[in-house]
Design a protein around this motif. Structure first.
Motif, short mmCIF file in Angstrom:
data_model
loop_
_atom_site.label_atom_id
_atom_site.label_comp_id
_atom_site.label_asym_id
_atom_site.label_seq_id
_atom_site.Cartn_x
_atom_site.Cartn_y
_atom_site.Cartn_z
N ALA A 126 -41.85 -0.87 83.29
CA ALA A 126 -41.32 -0.72 81.73
C ALA A 126 -42.60 -0.48 80.82
O ALA A 126 -42.20 0.15 79.73
N VAL A 127 -43.73 -1.02 81.25
CA VAL A 127 -44.94 -0.35 80.29
C VAL A 127 -44.99 1.21 80.64
O VAL A 127 -45.34 1.73 79.64
N GLU A 129 -44.45 -8.02 72.48
CA GLU A 129 -43.09 -8.74 72.67
C GLU A 129 -43.24 -9.38 73.87
O GLU A 129 -42.77 -10.93 74.05
N LEU A 130 -43.69 -9.21 75.13
CA LEU A 130 -43.98 -9.67 75.94
C LEU A 130 -44.79 -11.22 75.85
O LEU A 130 -44.41 -12.28 76.37
N GLU A 131 -45.89 -11.04 75.05
CA GLU A 131 -46.73 -12.02 74.89
C GLU A 131 -45.93 -13.16 74.01
O GLU A 131 -46.21 -14.35 74.25
N GLY A 132 -45.40 -12.78 73.11
CA GLY A 132 -44.27 -13.63 72.23
C GLY A 132 -43.27 -14.37 72.79
O GLY A 132 -43.34 -15.33 72.90
N LEU A 133 -42.66 -13.54 73.94
CA LEU A 133 -41.92 -14.26 74.89
C LEU A 133 -42.57 -15.11 76.01
O LEU A 133 -41.95 -16.44 75.80
N PHE A 134 -43.58 -14.95 76.37
CA PHE A 134 -44.20 -15.77 77.36
C PHE A 134 -44.74 -17.13 76.30
O PHE A 134 -44.62 -18.15 76.78
N VAL A 162 -49.43 -12.32 81.01
CA VAL A 162 -48.84 -11.09 80.71
C VAL A 162 -49.67 -9.95 81.30
O VAL A 162 -49.13 -8.88 81.86
N ALA A 163 -50.94 -10.01 81.12
CA ALA A 163 -51.79 -9.14 81.55
C ALA A 163 -51.57 -8.72 82.94
O ALA A 163 -51.56 -7.68 83.67
N LEU A 164 -51.81 -9.90 83.81
CA LEU A 164 -51.21 -9.93 85.09
C LEU A 164 -49.90 -9.03 85.60
O LEU A 164 -49.79 -8.32 86.46
N ARG A 192 -44.90 3.34 72.85
CA ARG A 192 -44.56 1.88 72.26
C ARG A 192 -44.95 0.82 73.42
O ARG A 192 -44.60 -0.50 73.39
N ALA A 193 -46.21 1.06 74.22
CA ALA A 193 -46.86 0.16 75.07
C ALA A 193 -47.34 -1.08 74.26
O ALA A 193 -47.11 -2.16 74.61
N ALA A 194 -48.05 -1.13 73.18
CA ALA A 194 -48.68 -1.87 72.43
C ALA A 194 -47.38 -2.99 71.87
O ALA A 194 -47.61 -4.11 71.76
N ASP A 195 -46.55 -2.22 71.67
CA ASP A 195 -45.21 -3.04 71.05
C ASP A 195 -44.71 -3.90 72.12
O ASP A 195 -44.34 -5.01 71.82
N LEU A 196 -44.71 -3.28 73.20
CA LEU A 196 -43.86 -4.07 74.61
C LEU A 196 -44.77 -5.12 74.88
O LEU A 196 -44.56 -6.25 75.03
#
Length: 99
Positions: A52-53, A68-73, A39-41, A61-65
């Motif tokens: 998106a970020v 969410e991305l980490e949860g998706l991955f 996700v970080a990459l 809301r960057a931390a929220d996104l």
């Protein structure tokens, strides 16, 4: 994001008489690290995620996104170990011929 729908692709190219080949394909993101590292990459180097970020940052809301991305991955990771990432992504590969 309707390019992944076969009916939309047919509609877009069919009316113009453009010859096309449509195939569902899968690309597997294989990464020698945790999903959160991938996700970080994406956040740093992958244009759509960067955009998106940037938009999320403007709304605070960057931390929220990122969460969410980490949860998706994490949820899509098919790796047998938690320190590696293997995420299959199905997409529609469209080849057109223009004369």
């Amino acid at each position: 994001m309707t390019w992944g729908l076969e009916s939309n692709v047919i509609e877009r190219f069919g009316g113009a008489g453009i010859s096309k080949e449509i195939v569902k394909d899968t690309y597997t993101f294989s990464f020698p690290g945790k999903p959160s590292d991938l996700v970080a990459l994406f956040i740093r180097y992958y244009g759509p995620t960067m955009n998106a970020v940037e938009a999320a940052e403007k709304n605070g809301r960057a931390a929220d996104l990122q969460k969410e991305l980490e949860g998706l991955f994490d949820s899509q990771n098919k790796s047998s170990t938690k320190d590696t990432t293997s995420i299959p992504a199905t997409f529609l590969r469209v080849t057109v011929a223009v004369n």
